[in-house]
Design a protein around this motif. Structure first.
Motif, PDB file in Angstrom:
ATOM      1  N   GLN A  35      -2.655 -12.798   7.151  1.00 55.95           N
ATOM      2  CA  GLN A  35      -3.893 -12.425   7.839  1.00 55.95           C
ATOM      3  C   GLN A  35      -5.090 -13.299   7.490  1.00 55.95           C
ATOM      4  O   GLN A  35      -6.162 -13.106   8.060  1.00 55.95           O
ATOM      5  CB  GLN A  35      -4.244 -10.957   7.513  1.00 55.95           C
ATOM      6  CG  GLN A  35      -3.156  -9.960   7.849  1.00 55.95           C
ATOM      7  CD  GLN A  35      -2.880  -9.862   9.330  1.00 55.95           C
ATOM      8  OE1 GLN A  35      -3.694 -10.260  10.159  1.00 55.95           O
ATOM      9  NE2 GLN A  35      -1.718  -9.317   9.689  1.00 55.95           N
ATOM     10  N   TYR A  52     -10.983  -4.296   1.131  1.00 51.22           N
ATOM     11  CA  TYR A  52      -9.861  -4.051   2.036  1.00 51.22           C
ATOM     12  C   TYR A  52      -8.525  -4.193   1.323  1.00 51.22           C
ATOM     13  O   TYR A  52      -7.616  -3.371   1.519  1.00 51.22           O
ATOM     14  CB  TYR A  52      -9.921  -5.013   3.217  1.00 51.22           C
ATOM     15  CG  TYR A  52      -8.650  -5.064   4.033  1.00 51.22           C
ATOM     16  CD1 TYR A  52      -8.291  -4.009   4.857  1.00 51.22           C
ATOM     17  CD2 TYR A  52      -7.803  -6.170   3.959  1.00 51.22           C
ATOM     18  CE1 TYR A  52      -7.117  -4.048   5.590  1.00 51.22           C
ATOM     19  CE2 TYR A  52      -6.633  -6.209   4.704  1.00 51.22           C
ATOM     20  CZ  TYR A  52      -6.288  -5.157   5.509  1.00 51.22           C
ATOM     21  OH  TYR A  52      -5.124  -5.183   6.243  1.00 51.22           O
ATOM     22  N   ASN A 130      -8.469   1.038   7.845  1.00 57.21           N
ATOM     23  CA  ASN A 130      -8.388   0.994   9.307  1.00 57.21           C
ATOM     24  C   ASN A 130      -9.632   0.378   9.933  1.00 57.21           C
ATOM     25  O   ASN A 130      -9.535  -0.349  10.927  1.00 57.21           O
ATOM     26  CB  ASN A 130      -8.156   2.403   9.855  1.00 57.21           C
ATOM     27  CG  ASN A 130      -6.720   2.867   9.695  1.00 57.21           C
ATOM     28  OD1 ASN A 130      -5.825   2.420  10.391  1.00 57.21           O
ATOM     29  ND2 ASN A 130      -6.502   3.779   8.753  1.00 57.21           N
ATOM     30  N   GLN A 133      -9.307  -3.282   9.673  1.00 54.43           N
ATOM     31  CA  GLN A 133      -8.270  -3.757  10.585  1.00 54.43           C
ATOM     32  C   GLN A 133      -8.822  -3.950  11.996  1.00 54.43           C
ATOM     33  O   GLN A 133      -8.621  -5.004  12.608  1.00 54.43           O
ATOM     34  CB  GLN A 133      -7.115  -2.743  10.620  1.00 54.43           C
ATOM     35  CG  GLN A 133      -6.250  -2.737   9.379  1.00 54.43           C
ATOM     36  CD  GLN A 133      -4.949  -3.477   9.571  1.00 54.43           C
ATOM     37  OE1 GLN A 133      -4.298  -3.376  10.596  1.00 54.43           O
ATOM     38  NE2 GLN A 133      -4.571  -4.246   8.570  1.00 54.43           N
ATOM     39  N   LYS A 138      -7.772  -6.738  14.205  1.00 52.21           N
ATOM     40  CA  LYS A 138      -7.367  -6.305  15.551  1.00 52.21           C
ATOM     41  C   LYS A 138      -8.579  -6.323  16.471  1.00 52.21           C
ATOM     42  O   LYS A 138      -8.759  -5.427  17.302  1.00 52.21           O
ATOM     43  CB  LYS A 138      -6.768  -4.900  15.508  1.00 52.21           C
ATOM     44  CG  LYS A 138      -5.533  -4.786  14.639  1.00 52.21           C
ATOM     45  CD  LYS A 138      -4.995  -3.358  14.643  1.00 52.21           C
ATOM     46  CE  LYS A 138      -3.753  -3.235  13.779  1.00 52.21           C
ATOM     47  NZ  LYS A 138      -3.221  -1.848  13.757  1.00 52.21           N
TER      48      LYS A 138
END
Length: 359
Positions: A35, A52, A130, A133, A138
Motif C-alpha cells: 500500500q 494506521y 477504516n 482505508q 480506497k
C-alpha cells in the motif's frame, strides 16, 4: 497447580506470544509494501500512517488470533511429542484428560483475552483503520449503502431516499411519512433533493411538497425551496458499511436494536458481527483441542506433517467462515447459523480427534 500444569501452560502462553510477535510485524511489512504507493500518491501524513499501522495490527491480529493459537499449540506440542515427553507423562499414570487440563487453562486465558480484544479494544482501533482505508487507500469508493434507502426513525416516522451521495451530503427523491397513534397517515413530505447545510445546521429541500390529511380533506403545501430542521442526522439515512465493527459490546447491542426498529435492509451484516465476536473465544477451545489431538503423538514426518495439517485445517476453517458469512450478509441465511455452523463442524471434528488420540 502442579509442576506439569505450570510447565505446559508456560509453553502454551510463551509460544502463542512469540507467534504473535513474529507474524504481526511481518504482516505489517507486507501490507505496507503493498500500500505504500497509494499512501504516497494520496499524500498520507506520516503520523496518520503510523497510527494506521497500529490500528491495522490490532484489527488484523484479532482476526488471526485463532489461527496463531492453533499453529502455536501444534508447534510446541509436536516438540513435546518429538522429545517423548508426552509418552513419559502418560506412562507415569497421568490420564489423557489430566494431560489436557493445562491446555484447557491456557485456552481459557486466551479466550478471555480474545473477548476483551474483540468487544472493547478492536472496535476503537477499527474506527481509525477504516477511516484511513477510505481516505487514502480506497479513495473515491463509497463506504455506505447509497441506493434505495428505507429507514424508520421511530414508531411514527419513515424515510425513503432513492440515492444518497455521502461526499455531497445530498439525497434524491426524498420522502418522509408521519403516522398518528392510530397508525393512520397524518402527513407526507416529499422533495426532489434533501441536502445538509453544515454552516447553518439545517436541511435544504428543493421542489418541496407536503400533503396533510385531515379526515377526508387533503391540504397540499408546495415550495420551490425550504430550509428546515429534522430530528435525524444526515448520516442516519445510511450508516457506513463498517459501522458495526466500530462499536463496543454495549454500543453494538443498542445500535442493532435501533436498526431493527428502523427496518434496516442490511441488519444481517450487523448481527453477524455481533455473533462473530461472541464465537471468537469459543474457537480458542476448539482449535486448541484439535491441535493437541493431531500433534500429541510422535509421527514419522515429525513437526512438519503436523504443521502442514494445521495449515490445511486453518484454510478450511477460514473458507467455511467466509462462505457462511457471505451467505448471511447477502441472503436470508441466519447470521446465528452462519457463525455456529463452522464452529460446530470443527467442534465435532475436535471431539473425534481427541477420542482417537486417547486410544
Amino acid at each position: 497447580m502442579t509442576i506439569l500444569d505450570r510447565y505446559i501452560l508456560k509453553r502454551y502462553l510463551i509460544t502463542f506470544s512469540v507467534m504473535l510477535m513474529l507474524f504481526i510485524p511481518i504482516g505489517i511489512m507486507i501490507h505496507l509494501a503493498e500500500q505504500i504507493g497509494k499512501m504516497q500518491d494520496n499524500e498520507a501524513p506520516l503520523n496518520e500512517v503510523l497510527v494506521y499501522l497500529g490500528n491495522f495490527s490490532i484489527t488484523i491480529g484479532n482476526v488471526l488470533l485463532p489461527i496463531f493459537l492453533f499453529l502455536s499449540v501444534i508447534f510446541f506440542t509436536s516438540k513435546l511429542a518429538g522429545n517423548t515427553e508426552i509418552v513419559a507423562m502418560l506412562s507415569s499414570g497421568i490420564s489423557y484428560n489430566r494431560f489436557l487440563r493445562p491446555y484447557l487453562i491456557g485456552a481459557s486465558i486466551v479466550a478471555v483475552f480474545m473477548f476483551v480484544m474483540g468487544m472493547f479494544i478492536v472496535p476503537n482501533a477499527s474506527i481509525g483503520f477504516n477511516e484511513f482505508q477510505y481516505k487514502y487507500l480506497k479513495k473515491g469508493r463509497q463506504d455506505r449503502v447509497t441506493d434505495n434507502i428505507f429507514n424508520q426513525l421511530n414508531e411514527k416516522d419513515f424515510l425513503y431516499v432513492s440515492r444518497f451521495e455521502p461526499s455531497r451530503d445530498i439525497g434524491y427523491n426524498f420522502t418522509m411519512e408521519h403516522f398518528n397513534d392510530d397508525n393512520i397517515l397524518e402527513y407526507k413530505l416529499s422533495a426532489a433533493h434533501i441536502r445538509w447545510i453544515p454552516a447553518d445546521s439545517l436541511y435544504r429541500l428543493t421542489s418541496y411538497v407536503k400533503r396533510t390529511l385531515k379526515g377526508e380533506t387533503e391540504i397540499v403545501e408546495t415550495k420551490k425551496r425550504l430550509d428546515t430542521v429534522f430530528q435525524f442526522k444526515i448520516n442516519d439515512l445510511t450508516p457506513v458499511s463498517y459501522i458495526a465493527e466500530t462499536k463496543n459490546l454495549f454500543e453494538l447491542n443498542e445500535f442493532i436494536d435501533n436498526q431493527k426498529r428502523k427496518g434496516a435492509s442490511n441488519i444481517n451484516s450487523y448481527v453477524l458481527v455481533k455473533y462473530k465476536r461472541w464465537a471468537l473465544p469459543i474457537t480458542a477451545f476448539i482449535l486448541t483441542f484439535i491441535a493437541v489431538a493431531v500433534s500429541s503423538q510422535k509421527k514419522r514426518g515429525g513437526m512438519g506433517v503436523n504443521l502442514a495439517f494445521g495449515i490445511l485445517v486453518a484454510f478450511v476453517y477460514i473458507f467455511f467462515d467466509r462462505v457462511f458469512g457471505t451467505l448471511a450478509e447477502q441472503s436470508g441465511f441466519s447470521p446465528f447459523l452462519a457463525v455456529i455452523f463452522p464452529n460446530l463442524l470443527f467442534g465435532i471434528l475436535g471431539f473425534f480427534l481427541i477420542q482417537k488420540a486417547k486410544r
